[in-house]
Design a protein around this motif. Structure first.
Motif, PDB file in Angstrom:
ATOM      1  N   ASP A   1       3.576 -10.920   3.493  1.00  0.00           N
ATOM      2  CA  ASP A   1       4.801 -12.354   3.592  1.00  0.00           C
ATOM      3  C   ASP A   1       4.778 -13.517   4.575  1.00  0.00           C
ATOM      4  N   ALA A   2       4.207 -12.147   5.495  1.00  0.00           N
ATOM      5  CA  ALA A   2       4.123 -12.671   6.395  1.00  0.00           C
ATOM      6  C   ALA A   2       2.863 -13.619   7.531  1.00  0.00           C
ATOM      7  N   GLY A   3       1.782 -13.365   5.969  1.00  0.00           N
ATOM      8  CA  GLY A   3       0.611 -13.744   5.393  1.00  0.00           C
ATOM      9  C   GLY A   3       0.183 -13.431   7.215  1.00  0.00           C
ATOM     10  N   ARG A   4       0.257 -11.723   7.510  1.00  0.00           N
ATOM     11  CA  ARG A   4      -0.828 -10.836   8.428  1.00  0.00           C
ATOM     12  C   ARG A   4      -2.106 -11.031   7.949  1.00  0.00           C
ATOM     13  N   CYS A   5      -1.893 -10.654   6.896  1.00  0.00           N
ATOM     14  CA  CYS A   5      -2.854 -10.007   6.241  1.00  0.00           C
ATOM     15  C   CYS A   5      -3.271 -10.195   4.585  1.00  0.00           C
ATOM     16  N   ASP A   6      -4.476  -9.688   4.357  1.00  0.00           N
ATOM     17  CA  ASP A   6      -4.925 -10.107   2.538  1.00  0.00           C
ATOM     18  C   ASP A   6      -5.321  -9.190   1.365  1.00  0.00           C
ATOM     19  N   GLY A   7      -5.174  -8.417   2.051  1.00  0.00           N
ATOM     20  CA  GLY A   7      -5.722  -6.665   1.935  1.00  0.00           C
ATOM     21  C   GLY A   7      -4.921  -5.819   2.468  1.00  0.00           C
ATOM     22  N   VAL A   8      -4.216  -4.663   1.434  1.00  0.00           N
ATOM     23  CA  VAL A   8      -3.974  -3.098   2.755  1.00  0.00           C
ATOM     24  C   VAL A   8      -4.252  -1.880   1.939  1.00  0.00           C
ATOM     25  N   LEU A   9      -4.729  -1.404   2.782  1.00  0.00           N
ATOM     26  CA  LEU A   9      -5.284   0.106   3.036  1.00  0.00           C
ATOM     27  C   LEU A   9      -3.934   1.102   3.685  1.00  0.00           C
ATOM     28  N   VAL A  10      -4.011   1.887   2.439  1.00  0.00           N
ATOM     29  CA  VAL A  10      -2.509   2.890   3.198  1.00  0.00           C
ATOM     30  C   VAL A  10      -3.386   4.371   3.783  1.00  0.00           C
ATOM     31  N   LEU A  11      -3.807   5.255   4.256  1.00  0.00           N
ATOM     32  CA  LEU A  11      -3.966   6.403   4.920  1.00  0.00           C
ATOM     33  C   LEU A  11      -2.894   7.370   4.408  1.00  0.00           C
ATOM     34  N   HIS A  12      -2.792   7.916   3.028  1.00  0.00           N
ATOM     35  CA  HIS A  12      -1.815   9.203   2.597  1.00  0.00           C
ATOM     36  C   HIS A  12      -2.575  10.174   2.306  1.00  0.00           C
ATOM     37  N   GLY A  13      -1.392  11.171   2.589  1.00  0.00           N
ATOM     38  CA  GLY A  13      -2.113  12.931   1.997  1.00  0.00           C
ATOM     39  C   GLY A  13      -2.281  13.255   0.322  1.00  0.00           C
ATOM     40  N   THR A  14      -3.073  14.253   0.401  1.00  0.00           N
ATOM     41  CA  THR A  14      -3.530  13.821  -1.010  1.00  0.00           C
ATOM     42  C   THR A  14      -3.017  14.515  -1.867  1.00  0.00           C
ATOM     43  N   ASP A  15      -2.056  15.368  -1.721  1.00  0.00           N
ATOM     44  CA  ASP A  15      -0.939  16.338  -2.401  1.00  0.00           C
ATOM     45  C   ASP A  15      -0.435  15.338  -3.443  1.00  0.00           C
ATOM     46  N   THR A  16       0.115  14.279  -2.748  1.00  0.00           N
ATOM     47  CA  THR A  16       1.040  13.036  -3.834  1.00  0.00           C
ATOM     48  C   THR A  16       0.453  12.428  -3.945  1.00  0.00           C
ATOM     49  N   LEU A  17      -0.345  11.440  -3.508  1.00  0.00           N
ATOM     50  CA  LEU A  17      -1.299  10.671  -2.998  1.00  0.00           C
ATOM     51  C   LEU A  17      -1.415   9.822  -5.005  1.00  0.00           C
ATOM     52  N   ALA A  18      -1.225  10.476  -5.365  1.00  0.00           N
ATOM     53  CA  ALA A  18      -1.518   9.548  -7.186  1.00  0.00           C
ATOM     54  C   ALA A  18      -0.133   9.333  -7.605  1.00  0.00           C
ATOM     55  N   TYR A  19       1.179   9.996  -7.190  1.00  0.00           N
ATOM     56  CA  TYR A  19       2.463   9.565  -7.106  1.00  0.00           C
ATOM     57  C   TYR A  19       2.380   8.273  -6.421  1.00  0.00           C
ATOM     58  N   SER A  20       2.416   8.425  -5.425  1.00  0.00           N
ATOM     59  CA  SER A  20       2.327   7.310  -4.383  1.00  0.00           C
ATOM     60  C   SER A  20       1.821   5.596  -4.927  1.00  0.00           C
ATOM     61  N   ALA A  21       0.709   6.310  -5.123  1.00  0.00           N
ATOM     62  CA  ALA A  21      -0.435   4.833  -5.964  1.00  0.00           C
ATOM     63  C   ALA A  21       0.449   4.739  -7.409  1.00  0.00           C
ATOM     64  N   ALA A  22       1.142   5.254  -7.926  1.00  0.00           N
ATOM     65  CA  ALA A  22       1.575   4.783  -9.083  1.00  0.00           C
ATOM     66  C   ALA A  22       2.921   4.508  -8.747  1.00  0.00           C
ATOM     67  N   ALA A  23       3.948   4.673  -7.792  1.00  0.00           N
ATOM     68  CA  ALA A  23       4.805   4.766  -7.600  1.00  0.00           C
ATOM     69  C   ALA A  23       4.757   2.948  -7.098  1.00  0.00           C
ATOM     70  N   LEU A  24       3.919   2.270  -5.767  1.00  0.00           N
ATOM     71  CA  LEU A  24       4.054   1.644  -5.190  1.00  0.00           C
ATOM     72  C   LEU A  24       2.918  -0.137  -6.946  1.00  0.00           C
ATOM     73  N   SER A  25       2.552   1.209  -7.406  1.00  0.00           N
ATOM     74  CA  SER A  25       1.553  -0.264  -8.417  1.00  0.00           C
ATOM     75  C   SER A  25       2.808  -0.728  -9.137  1.00  0.00           C
ATOM     76  N   PHE A  26       4.408  -0.141  -9.551  1.00  0.00           N
ATOM     77  CA  PHE A  26       5.242  -0.825  -9.623  1.00  0.00           C
ATOM     78  C   PHE A  26       6.337  -1.056  -8.737  1.00  0.00           C
ATOM     79  N   LEU A  27       6.038  -1.095  -7.538  1.00  0.00           N
ATOM     80  CA  LEU A  27       7.189  -1.530  -6.349  1.00  0.00           C
ATOM     81  C   LEU A  27       6.450  -3.519  -6.081  1.00  0.00           C
ATOM     82  N   LEU A  28       5.373  -3.294  -6.329  1.00  0.00           N
ATOM     83  CA  LEU A  28       4.817  -4.429  -5.958  1.00  0.00           C
ATOM     84  C   LEU A  28       4.572  -5.279  -6.937  1.00  0.00           C
ATOM     85  N   LEU A  29       4.652  -4.962  -7.849  1.00  0.00           N
ATOM     86  CA  LEU A  29       4.252  -5.913  -9.131  1.00  0.00           C
ATOM     87  C   LEU A  29       4.843  -7.482  -8.753  1.00  0.00           C
TER      88      LEU A  29
END
Length: 330
Positions: free
Chosen positions: A81-109
């Motif tokens: 929203d501050a216009g500082r980026c036009d893409g985001v890369l999240v570096l994350h551990g693998t154990d719960t990466l699929a859970y976080s990806a799913a949660a963010l899918s709905f949190l960032l609609l």
């Protein structure tokens, strides 16, 4: 619409990718930005411009919680929203990466830029590590252009954030999109309460697989803990012990008290369709809402995002049954 990203936010949460050896084994570590810049220079990688932000303290993703999801979403929202980026890369551990990806899918609609999560099975700098290949591969994918939404890049594959599961604890190609049948009417528009700018709160949720011998008292103890939503992992196409009147009554009573009850299949390629068997129809009569072919990770993340937005039971059930970001339909 895909637009090549020119400036990336690299959001570091911890995980194996940046771990270093401690007295008790591999531990999350800070200082990854400097390591990344050194590696980029050494590899002469031509990448989009990027800047670094880390969530402190860095964590092993086995410790991931709803509050961490909210912190990630808030950081992404602030930078976009501050216009500082036009893409985001999240570096994350693998154990719960699929859970976080799913949660963010709905949190960032509604977020207007793409978000990609990646990590590694072996720490950066160790022999045969997949860290730099995954990280630089994800950055290059963003530079080439990805539609807005949440994706996971791992082992040369770009996958939907709300469709994948971790399948291996050792293989470098640890993640895959589950080949589950998907169905569900696509939502024509998203409720403004579900927009990425809207705040969310933590929610007491549970996931429970049905198993032979499950008792109503066990289910009741879960409801007595104050959960507001349950993901029930049913057999096959959505069946369960329909001859157990007490168990069915326990589910129905919880639903009457306002608990949101959702159902997915335990089968890796399963799909809930209650009407096929009488046993499924009886479960559905207690108030369960079908999750279709959603994965556990997607069902949990979606339920969290809906209840966390403050929606009532009927509203949550309505939106849960619809496809919001491709989690239920092609």
């Amino acid at each position: 619409m895909t637009t090549p990203a020119k400036c990336l936010l690299v959001l570091y949460t911890g995980g194996t990718i940046g771990m270093q050896m401690g007295a008790q084994g591999l531990m999350p570590a800070t200082g990854f930005e400097a390591r990344l810049r050194v590696q980029q220079a050494a590899a002469e990688q031509r990448l989009p411009s990027w800047y670094f932000r880390e969530l402190l303290p860095p964590i092993d993703s086995a410790s991931m919680s709803q509050r961490n999801w909210l912190e990630m979403a808030a950081s992404i929202r602030e930078e976009v929203d501050a216009g500082r980026c036009d893409g985001v890369l999240v570096l994350h551990g693998t154990d719960t990466l699929a859970y976080s990806a799913a949660a963010l899918s709905f949190l960032l609609l509604g977020l207007p830029v793409p978000v990609v999560l990646t990590g590694s099975m072996l720490p950066a700098g160790t022999p045969d590590s997949d860290a730099w290949a995954n990280l630089f591969g994800a950055m290059l994918a963003l530079a080439q252009g990805i539609e807005p939404g949440v994706k996971v890049y791992f082992h040369e594959k770009l996958m939907h954030g709300a469709r994948l599961t971790k399948l291996s604890a050792a293989r470098l190609d640890a993640f895959a999109e589950q080949p589950r049948p998907r169905s569900g009417q696509r939502a024509q528009a998203i409720d403004p309460k579900l927009d990425y700018r809207q705040p969310r709160l933590p929610v007491n949720l549970a996931v429970l697989p049905l198993f032979p011998g499950i008792q109503a008292a066990q289910l009741q103890a879960l409801f007595d803990s104050g959960i507001r939503g349950l993901v029930l992992e049913c057999y096959g196409s959505g069946t369960g012990p329909s001859d157990d009147a007490e168990l069915l009554a326990t589910l129905a009573a919880a639903h009457q008290r306002g608990v949101v009850l959702t159902a997915i299949s335990q089968c890796p390629q399963g799909h809930v369709e209650f009407g096929i068997y009488a046993a499924g129809s009886q479960l559905a009569s207690t108030g369960l809402v079908s999750g279709g072919g959603m994965t556990r990770e997607a069902a949990l993340g979606k339920l969290f995002a809906l209840l966390g937005a403050g929606l009532g039971q009927a509203e949550v059930e309505h939106w849960f049954a619809l496809d919001l970001c491709g989690e239920r339909a092609d």
